[in-house]
Design a protein around this motif. Structure first.
Motif, PDB file in Angstrom:
ATOM      1  N   UNK A  39       0.836  -1.204   0.000  1.00 18.61           N
ATOM      2  CA  UNK A  39       0.000   0.000   0.000  1.00 18.61           C
ATOM      3  C   UNK A  39       0.867   1.247   0.000  1.00 18.61           C
ATOM      4  N   UNK A  40       1.916   1.270   0.819  1.00 15.75           N
ATOM      5  CA  UNK A  40       2.732   2.486   0.940  1.00 15.75           C
ATOM      6  C   UNK A  40       3.530   2.754  -0.334  1.00 15.75           C
ATOM      7  N   UNK A  41       3.919   1.709  -1.037  1.00 13.90           N
ATOM      8  CA  UNK A  41       4.622   1.926  -2.305  1.00 13.90           C
ATOM      9  C   UNK A  41       3.713   2.613  -3.323  1.00 13.90           C
ATOM     10  N   UNK A  42       2.424   2.356  -3.257  1.00 13.71           N
ATOM     11  CA  UNK A  42       1.472   3.100  -4.100  1.00 13.71           C
ATOM     12  C   UNK A  42       1.461   4.565  -3.686  1.00 13.71           C
ATOM     13  N   UNK A  43       1.476   4.828  -2.371  1.00  5.84           N
ATOM     14  CA  UNK A  43       1.557   6.215  -1.894  1.00  5.84           C
ATOM     15  C   UNK A  43       2.803   6.904  -2.433  1.00  5.84           C
ATOM     16  N   UNK A  44       3.929   6.190  -2.456  1.00  4.07           N
ATOM     17  CA  UNK A  44       5.175   6.758  -2.946  1.00  4.07           C
ATOM     18  C   UNK A  44       5.080   7.102  -4.427  1.00  4.07           C
TER      19      UNK A  44
END
Length: 916
Positions: A498-503
């Motif tokens: 999920x956080x890699x999508x945020x990045x």
């Protein structure tokens, strides 16, 4: 012999997820058996539309047939195309190493979400409020409700809900779900997550009522470190409740103009500032049946949302533990200090008594000052104050809804209560525990606990830097160095996905990644009275997408996470190359090796390197930045190789070689000295393979000498610390690494432990006996960066690592690095393929190791032993034991290959024993 069976069935790393939006989800399981050598040789998957069909051993959505394969993870669904809202039930059968088929597994399931935007039928609703919030008076929460009818014969009811802000959903007075902060933090300009709930059991024939409470959350409250920031001014809510009946008909309840709205007892609420509740404004039964809402107003239809609506594909934030205080200590003026005994993230629930209108205040902080008062200077603009206004009469309980705090201590005033009336509520992303490690050294055990608690406090939808002050950003530099430790502690596969999508959402058009994500554009900031920076493209920080994605591939064998972000990674590496085609990155300012310890007077360092250093990093920026630029090119070449991009693999390997050569020519002399002459410079060069082979030993000697000259002390900052312990251990200096681990004088990990720390400090010197508190402008006592040593502890003390020849822990490396100062350790790691366990002891000159390898997994085991002496396995010579193969000797160890099962090794230990 028992048959091989499949256990822990998961879909996209999740247990029975609802409302996913992956059209071809990946399925996975672990193979379960107790006998040695247990191995999966084939599997068969059945996926059906309902449990009854599956019970007949029929897969009307997909029957894979018998597949000859050892694979048990990342199995892509290849059945009938799935539609919105559809349920899929599945199970798996395995065949073992002898070709015997086992029993069918238990059933797992998943359901699909709303797969197209036009399938959302409702409107965004809320209540507009022109009041501009302040620190002392954030905006109030909004209460929404409506009545509706349900016909007889409900077969299934599914709620799809989200908000711009935070929401709590209720049906007939009962709360829906147990997540506490939904939807979670994303860049709302780009995407918002929705949640899916099975609410069949909450509906009844006839009259029903739906209710929701809205908070400001990350959308309309204070976020980050720039003062009041917002994506929007007012929260809004979207709900679609699909009801299916036994007769095949359907109904749909949506958010529209028929809903009503009101303010209520939550008169102000903010994640950073805290929450105020006036119990005199309570509205009993507001979210249930037979409530008189004639005084409520019609909702406002809010602006339509233009971003992506996506399913939440990660585990939600939940209450994971409750804790009682260890002490309540009275202060003057009727105030008390509540000591929870543990620095944590969450809040407290208090049962209290007071007169009508009595105002009870709860202030939260991590530490006490020298006078025993609550220390809050380090909170900066954040208030962390909850207030409760009593309704009076009988005992009443206060617990906030839309805020959380980083704290160990609470200063309370204005209320009467006993220690048994207070409960600490621990809150974070509810990730399954993966690893546990316990040693013979109590201070090391406390350090391990501190690392885990810091992760718990900061894994709050995104990997935040701290849970208390006015920041709580998803800082990339902190997260990328801590990611391997995080993966040992918890199952972080879906969390980091999920956080890699945020990045990627935060990536700039130039290709530059930002220094934190979700990204918030803030003002330019003065840097050392000279320069400004905008939290974008910083070395060691903006490199996180490549480093974290590669770390997740190594841990979980997940190629999809590499392919999904591959183009974004290429843009970032291209951005660096375009700016610095000569291979030397020398832009300033940077963060560098953040919060390192000065190895020599700073005046000397600044005189020599000028703008290339700062008080926060004495490793020159050009060294640091060029090393990371090379490292990223190398990793991208490796990623391209995994993905079969052979041309790209060659291109980025060539680019790495060019940057590496520039690094050597510009920064390394023929004696092995590196510009800056810091521990970090030497550790990075060794770990990132930036040196010619003939200089590696000289550089290693320089590093060891620097540590010894400093008195056996690490002077590294966030990033250098990540590399230091690994470099020493892999290059024959494990004893020195242990000395650094067990050092108790400042600076060291155990120094903070001896000062009573229960989490990892942001700075080595957050508080010292000589200097007291560090600069309150940057002094968190719950900051996981220096906790990156956890990775080293699991690998070298616990002895559990993956074989570098293959990602994902299908092949293990069991190698405890024995040091006599520790006489035992027990370690477990629940890998993607099942739980691995080690338990070793040094007893009267013997080394004893019990190791458990899960089915379908093999391992290399290193047994410390005196050359020529016998190594036993369960009272048998190891060379004669079943499923044990001697491969030879290496570094004072007998090396064996073993299959799955439980083994007990005993050897003569030739090292030195120390007291722990």
């Amino acid at each position: 012999m028992e048959r091989l069976t499949a256990g822990r069935l998961r879909t996209e790393y999740l247990d029975d997820p609802l409302g996913i939006d992956v059209s071809a989800p990946r399925l996975g399981w672990i193979a379960v058996a107790n006998h040695r050598g247990a191995k999966q040789t084939a599997y068969r998957l059945l996926v059906a539309t309902d449990q009854k069909t599956l019970d007949l051993d029929l897969g009307n959505l997909w029957d894979s047939g018998k597949i000859e394969s050892e694979e048990s993870q990342h199995i892509v669904y290849e059945g009938t195309e799935l539609v919105s809202g559809q349920c899929a039930y599945w199970k798996v059968q395995l065949w073992d190493e002898a070709g015997n088929g086992g029993n069918w597994s238990s059933t797992a399931m998943w359901s699909m979400g709303l797969l197209a935007r036009d399938q959302w039928q409702g409107s965004w609703i809320g209540l507009k409020n022109d009041h501009k919030p302040t620190k002392e008076q954030p905006k109030p929460s909004i209460y929404l409700r409506r009545d509706f009818q349900v016909r007889k014969g409900v077969k299934r009811a599914t709620a799809y809900a989200t908000a711009l802000g935070l929401y709590r959903l209720y049906l007939n007075g009962k709360r829906v779900g147990n997540d506490v902060f939904s939807p979670e933090w994303t860049d709302y300009h780009v995407r918002t997550q929705y949640q899916t709930y099975d609410v069949t059991g909450l509906l009844q024939e006839g009259d029903n009522a739906a209710g929701a409470t809205l908070g400001q959350g990350w959308y309309a409250g204070y976020i980050g470190m720039y003062g009041f920031q917002k994506y929007g001014m007012d929260p809004s809510f979207l709900l679609q409740l699909n009801i299916e009946y036994e007769d095949g008909t359907t109904d749909c309840l949506v958010t529209d103009e028929d809903w009503k709205a009101s303010h209520g007892p939550i008169v102000s609420s903010d994640l950073q500032m805290g929450e105020t509740v006036d119990a005199r404004l309570e509205m009993p039964g507001w979210n249930g049946l037979s409530f008189d809402d004639s005084a409520w107003v019609c909702v406002d239809i809010m602006y339509d949302y233009r971003g992506w609506l996506v399913s939440q594909m990660s585990r939600t934030i939940r209450v994971t533990e409750t804790r009682q205080p260890v002490e309540i200590r009275p202060l003057q003026d009727g105030r008390v200090i509540i000591d929870m005994g543990q620095n944590m993230a969450g809040w407290i629930a208090v049962t209290l008594t007071g007169e009508p209108g009595a105002r009870c205040t709860f202030k939260f902080g991590e530490v006490l000052d020298d006078n025993g008062q609550l220390y809050t200077d380090n909170l900066r603009l954040a208030r962390q104050i909850d207030t409760y206004v009593c309704r009076g009469g009988t005992a009443e309980t206060f617990e906030p809804t839309f805020t959380y705090h980083g704290f160990r201590y609470v200063e309370a005033s204005g209320a009467g209560f006993a220690i048994d009336d207070v409960m600490g509520i621990v809150v974070h992303s509810d990730l399954p525990v993966a690893g546990e490690l316990e040693t013979s050294h109590p201070l090391v055990n406390q350090l391990i606990s501190n690392i885990r608690w810091t992760q718990r406090a900061n894994f709050m939808s995104v990997p935040t830097d701290c849970p208390q002050r006015d920041e709580r950003h998803g800082w990339t530099g902190d997260a990328q160095i801590f990611a391997p430790t995080a993966a040992y502690n918890m199952d972080v596969a879906a969390f980091f996905a999920k956080w890699l999508v945020d990045l990627e959402d935060a990536q700039q058009p130039t290709g530059a990644f930002t220094d934190f994500a979700p990204f918030i554009f803030g003002p330019k900031t003065e840097f050392d009275n000279d320069f400004t920076y905008t939290h974008t493209a910083s070395s060691g920080w903006a490199d996180a997408p490549i480093i974290v994605a590669w770390s997740m591939y190594e841990t979980y064998g997940d190629k999809k996470i590499l392919s999904k972000h591959y183009e974004a990674m290429k843009k970032w590496v291209g951005f660096n190359w375009k700016q610095f085609p000569g291979g030397i990155r020398k832009d300033v300012p940077q963060y560098g090796d953040w919060l390192s310890v000065n190895e020599r007077p700073f005046e000397e360092v600044i005189a020599e390197f000028g703008r290339m250093v700062s008080h926060h990093s004495t490793t020159p920026y050009d060294i640091f930045s060029t090393a990371y630029m090379a490292y990223n090119a190398k990793l991208l070449s490796d990623i391209a190789g995994v993905l079969g991009m052979t041309a790209d693999q060659a291109l980025y390997a060539k680019r790495f070689a060019m940057i590496r050569q520039s690094f050597i020519e510009q920064f390394v002399d023929e004696q092995g000295s590196i510009k800056g002459d810091t521990q970090t410079a030497y550790a990075m060069a060794l770990e990132m393979d930036l040196l010619p082979d003939y200089l590696r030993s000289a550089v290693l000697e320089k590093l060891v000498s620097k540590i010894e000259q400093a008195g056996g002390m690490a002077t590294t900052g966030f990033h250098g610390t990540k590399f230091l312990m690994s470099v020493l251990t892999k290059n024959g200096h494990a004893e020195l690494a242990y000395r650094l681990l067990l050092r108790e004088a400042y600076p060291s990990w155990l120094y903070s432990v001896n000062q009573g720390a229960t989490t990892i400090w942001e700075r080595w010197d957050g508080w010292t006996k000589d200097g007291g508190f560090q600069d309150p402008g940057m002094n968190s006592f719950s900051h996981f960066a220096f906790g990156s040593v956890g990775e080293w502890l699991y690998r070298n003390v616990g002895g559990i690592d993956r074989d570098p020849s293959e990602p994902g822990y299908r092949k293990l490396l069991i190698r405890p690095r024995i040091n006599g100062r520790l006489t035992s350790a027990r370690c477990t790691y629940d890998s993607l393929y099942g739980p691995v366990k080690t338990d070793w002891q040094l007893i009267q000159g013997e080394f004893r190791l019990e190791v458990i390898i899960p089915a379908n997994v093999s391992a290399l085991v290193y047994i410390p032993s005196v050359e020529g002496s016998d190594v036993l396995e369960d009272d048998t010579l190891a060379i004669a034991a079943r499923n044990v193969e001697l491969l030879g000797r290496e570094d004072g160890c007998s090396v064996y290959r073993i299959a799955s099962g439980t083994y007990r090794f005993v050897s003569v230990y030739g090292g030195t024993n120390y007291k722990s």
